[in-house]
Design a protein around this motif. Structure first.
Motif, PDB file in Angstrom:
ATOM      1  N   THR B 194     -21.614 128.834  38.469  1.00  0.00           N
ATOM      2  CA  THR B 194     -21.691 128.075  37.222  1.00  0.00           C
ATOM      3  C   THR B 194     -21.329 126.620  37.493  1.00  0.00           C
ATOM      4  O   THR B 194     -20.294 126.332  38.092  1.00  0.00           O
ATOM      5  CB  THR B 194     -20.754 128.672  36.161  1.00  0.00           C
ATOM      6  N   GLU B 195     -22.246 125.748  37.074  1.00  0.00           N
ATOM      7  CA  GLU B 195     -21.994 124.313  37.258  1.00  0.00           C
ATOM      8  C   GLU B 195     -22.002 123.616  35.902  1.00  0.00           C
ATOM      9  O   GLU B 195     -22.943 123.771  35.130  1.00  0.00           O
ATOM     10  CB  GLU B 195     -23.076 123.703  38.155  1.00  0.00           C
ATOM     11  N   THR B 222     -17.379 128.468  40.527  1.00  0.00           N
ATOM     12  CA  THR B 222     -17.561 127.550  39.405  1.00  0.00           C
ATOM     13  C   THR B 222     -17.090 126.139  39.741  1.00  0.00           C
ATOM     14  O   THR B 222     -16.023 125.968  40.342  1.00  0.00           O
ATOM     15  CB  THR B 222     -16.757 128.064  38.190  1.00  0.00           C
ATOM     16  N   ASN B 234     -11.173 125.753  29.388  1.00  0.00           N
ATOM     17  CA  ASN B 234     -11.624 127.032  29.913  1.00  0.00           C
ATOM     18  C   ASN B 234     -10.632 128.135  29.526  1.00  0.00           C
ATOM     19  O   ASN B 234      -9.439 128.009  29.781  1.00  0.00           O
ATOM     20  CB  ASN B 234     -11.689 126.925  31.443  1.00  0.00           C
ATOM     21  N   SER B 247     -11.783 134.437  42.052  1.00  0.00           N
ATOM     22  CA  SER B 247     -12.424 133.277  41.464  1.00  0.00           C
ATOM     23  C   SER B 247     -11.453 132.104  41.534  1.00  0.00           C
ATOM     24  O   SER B 247     -10.238 132.285  41.384  1.00  0.00           O
ATOM     25  CB  SER B 247     -12.781 133.632  40.011  1.00  0.00           C
ATOM     26  N   PRO B 249     -12.215 128.476  40.132  1.00  0.00           N
ATOM     27  CA  PRO B 249     -13.002 127.349  39.632  1.00  0.00           C
ATOM     28  C   PRO B 249     -12.310 126.005  39.897  1.00  0.00           C
ATOM     29  O   PRO B 249     -11.088 125.925  39.853  1.00  0.00           O
ATOM     30  CB  PRO B 249     -13.096 127.601  38.122  1.00  0.00           C
TER      31      PRO B 249
END
Ligand SMILES: Nc1ncnc2c1ncn2[C@@H]1O[C@H](COP(=O)(O)OP(=O)(O)OP(=O)(O)O)[C@@H](O)[C@H]1O
Ligand SMILES: [Mg+2]
Lengths: 251, 410
Positions: B194-195, B222, B234, B247, B249
């Motif tokens: 995800t960008e 991300t 977020n 994960s 990000p």
């Protein structure tokens, strides 16, 4: 007899704190527990409530005719014992309003019983306040009022108040006293009351508004003196705890 | 796709990630896009899937939603749009529609980050493009959230996807995204890139709820680029068991006065391994970041709660807060808060605490008539139900409801 305590001895963390305690409280009565710091007043409360740290070494506690000496706290509370704490802990994320619902026999999903909401307002709490995490950042007076409000939601038959008036200003003491009188059915004739109370106080100021029947003085873990609350308080004021006990013994 | 991207991805095909154990990608089935039929209305999703969607905040009735995207395994089966100011569609369609979009691909997440990004890029180059494209128009404000669901319906499937989110200048955009697996799926792999491109003065909130099955491996990657005076918030919620999720990000606060908030709620159950981090690089003058996480470990779960704040220019601010409750002797929480200051005149702090439930709190509640178990679960739920900041009021309320629902299982 609502509560009968005979020959009780209690140990906390390996330390003997209470000894030879006999205490009988009947429906309709309000007893006062006096005594210097560290004499064991809170310990007696916690023992009656059944907190695990307080080990009964001797004696028994009978409530509503049932031996509760070994019963867990939850069950004692469900049998009708209630308490307002001296220093209750703050709990993050646990809202006062949710506790009130549970204490009132509701589920947290339900709307708070409007009667409790009314009582909250009498104790100067608005809806926003009830949404706060219990005891988190409450002022000294708010803590005491919240404890009494919770008891009003719970409606126990035997109620213990651990210094409900300490750190509370004069106006608020009267307000609290009024609700304590409600809890103890002071509006009814003594013979018609179903409930009873045990109240710890240092200053005794609250006794100007809550009429107590009997006072006990706890000294070094023993009940050193029992009698008329007014007389005992006067003795303590003029002669200190030891002086009061001395005159108790001479009587 | 740019030849350079493919070249980089080829080279990184075997590159292990520094976090999370290595996953053998050969164990999973590479399903082609188009295996699942498109639907015309979100309510046409199979009944079984419907309940799962609701659990992760995706409402098939699309009430009060600005748009919807649903991907099943490798196929985008549905997208719809109710708002005039935001677009949402499958990335494959968006790439056909907008020639300029390729310039946004693989810019905040490098294709050679690790084998998972590399594989996703390579599958993309073969025409297997999953994921969505979201874009808000300049100077627009959409208060209803967009919703996106990444669903795994087939056993042992490898789901790869690539999401591009662009908030144009001075726009506001809210996204709810849910990831879930079908009830009959036990093992699968989810790789999601995800960008985010959050331009000058824009605000994006991204609320993600995960609800995987017990044998599912999850490796999202991300990156977020935050421009001048832009805000990114977020929120992440996971309370159901999963095999492993890793994960980390990274938000790049390159814009002046840009702001980032990461809020995570992690409930570790069964044998879940949750390795969750949030990283913010404060590169813009006056930029700020806040990372808050609450973690509870039960059963045999392992939770790694990482946070990293890097202040690289003067006058930036950051705070990192990580609280954990360990509920069983066989579980653990490892809190790793990191601060790196490489400029003068910056203000960064952290606060981490891992412990058990306070006995005193349990007793207090038992003295109100709760059993010890009821008291413990009330305290745990209270601990996890932190106030999620930064959402518009309606969305905040809805998020609170979703959070309450997620916490029922804890
Ligand atoms: N958890 C504990 N561990 C060790 N000692 C304890 C514990 N709880 C109570 N005690 C001890 O027992 C004695 C009685 O304490 P308690 O709190 O019952 O006194 P109190 O009469 O309520 O005092 P105060 O007026 O200050 O509230 C004190 O010496 C105290 O230090
Ligand atoms: Mg005390």
């Amino acid at each position: 007899m609502l509560l009968e305590i005979t020959d009780l001895a209690v140990e906390v963390e390996g330390k003997e704190v209470l000894e030879d305690i006999d205490l009988y409280i009947d429906k309709g009565e309000t007893h006062v527990l006096l005594g210097p710091n560290g004499s064991g007043k809170s310990t007696l409360f916690m023992t009656i409530l059944g907190f695990p740290k307080y080990k009964v070494k001797k004696g028994e506690i009978i409530f509503k005719g049932k031996d509760i000496t070994e019963l867990p706290t939850t069950e004692r509370v469900r049998m009708g014992i209630g308490v307002s704490f001296q220093n209750p802990p703050p709990i993050r994320g646990v809202k006062l309003i949710d506790l009130l619902k549970i204490e009132n026999g509701q589920t947290v999903e339900e709307e708070l019983n409007p009667e409790i909401m009314e009582t909250a307002k009498k104790l100067k709490f608005d809806e926003r306040f009830l949404e706060r995490d219990v005891n988190m950042g409450f002022s000294g007076g708010e803590v005491k009022r919240s404890e009494i409000l919770q008891l009003l939601a719970q409606k126990p038959d035997f109620i213990m108040f651990d210094e409900p008036d300490s750190g509370v200003d004069i106006e608020n003491v009267e307000l609290l006293a009024e609700e304590i009188n409600t809890l103890l059915e002071k509006d009814k004739k003594p013979g018609q009351r179903q409930r009873a109370g045990l109240l710890i106080t240092h200053l005794g100021y609250i006794l100007n508004f809550v009429r107590a029947d009997i006072a006990h003085v706890l000294l070094d873990g023993k009940i050193a003196c029992t009698g008329n609350p007014k007389e005992i308080l006067d003795d303590i004021r003029t002669e200190g705890f030891n002086g009061c006990v001395r005159c108790c013994q001479t009587q | 796709m740019l030849p350079d991207t493919i070249k980089k991805a080829e080279k990184a095909k075997e590159k292990k990630s520094p976090y999370g154990y290595d996953i053998d990608l050969e164990k999973f089935i590479k399903e082609e896009a188009g295996e699942h039929e498109r639907i015309n209305k979100a309510t046409e999703v199979p009944k079984k899937m419907r309940n799962t969607l609701l659990k992760v905040g995706v409402d098939p009735t699309e009430k009060e939603r600005a748009g919807t995207f649903i991907q099943v395994d490798q196929t985008g089966i549905y997208s719809s749009q109710a708002s005039k100011t935001v677009e949402i569609m499958g990335l494959n369609l968006a790439l056909e529609k907008y020639n300029w979009l390729k310039d946004y691909m693989w810019k905040v997440v490098a294709p050679d980050t690790d084998k998972y990004t590399a594989h996703t890029a390579l599958r993309e180059s073969e025409g297997n493009i999953g994921g969505y494209f979201i874009r808000s128009k300049p100077n627009s404000r959409e208060i209803f959230p967009l919703q996106a669901c990444m669903f795994i319906g087939d056993e042992r499937v490898m789901q790869t996807l690539h999401n591009i989110i662009i908030a144009e200048e001075n726009s506001e955009l809210h996204i709810i995204t849910g990831c879930a697996t079908g009830e009959d799926v036990s093992s699968a792999l989810h790789l999601g890139i995800t960008e985010f491109y959050i331009k000058k003065g824009a605000k994006v909130t991204y609320t993600m709820i995960h609800n995987w099955a017990e044998q599912v491996e999850v490796r999202p990657r991300t990156g977020i680029l935050v421009g001048d005076n832009a805000t990114f918030i977020n929120n992440y919620i996971l309370t159901s068991p999963v095999k492993s999720i890793q994960s980390y990000p990274t938000a790049y606060c390159t814009g002046e006065n840009s702001r980032v908030v990461f809020q995570s709620i992690l409930g570790g159950r069964k044998e879940s391994i949750l390795d969750m981090g949030s990283r913010v690089i404060l590169d813009g003058k006056g930029s700020s970041a806040e990372i808050v996480s609450r973690a509870v470990s039960k059963d045999k779960s392992e939770i790694y709660s990482r946070g990293h704040l890097a202040g690289r220019v003067p006058e930036v601010k950051g705070h990192l807060e990580c609280h954990g409750l360990v509920l069983s002797d066989d579980s653990m929480i490892y809190a790793v808060p990191e601060l790196v200051g490489s400029a003068t005149d910056l203000e960064m702090s952290h606060e981490a605490a891992v412990g058990k439930i306070a006995e005193e709190e349990i007793l207090y509640l038992t003295s109100r008539g709760l059993t010890e178990e009821e008291a413990a679960s009330m305290i745990v739920r209270g601990f996890l139900s932190m106030d999620i900041k930064g959402l518009p009021p309606e969305l905040a309320e809805e998020t609170k409801r979703m959070l309450d629902m997620s916490l029922k299982g804890m």
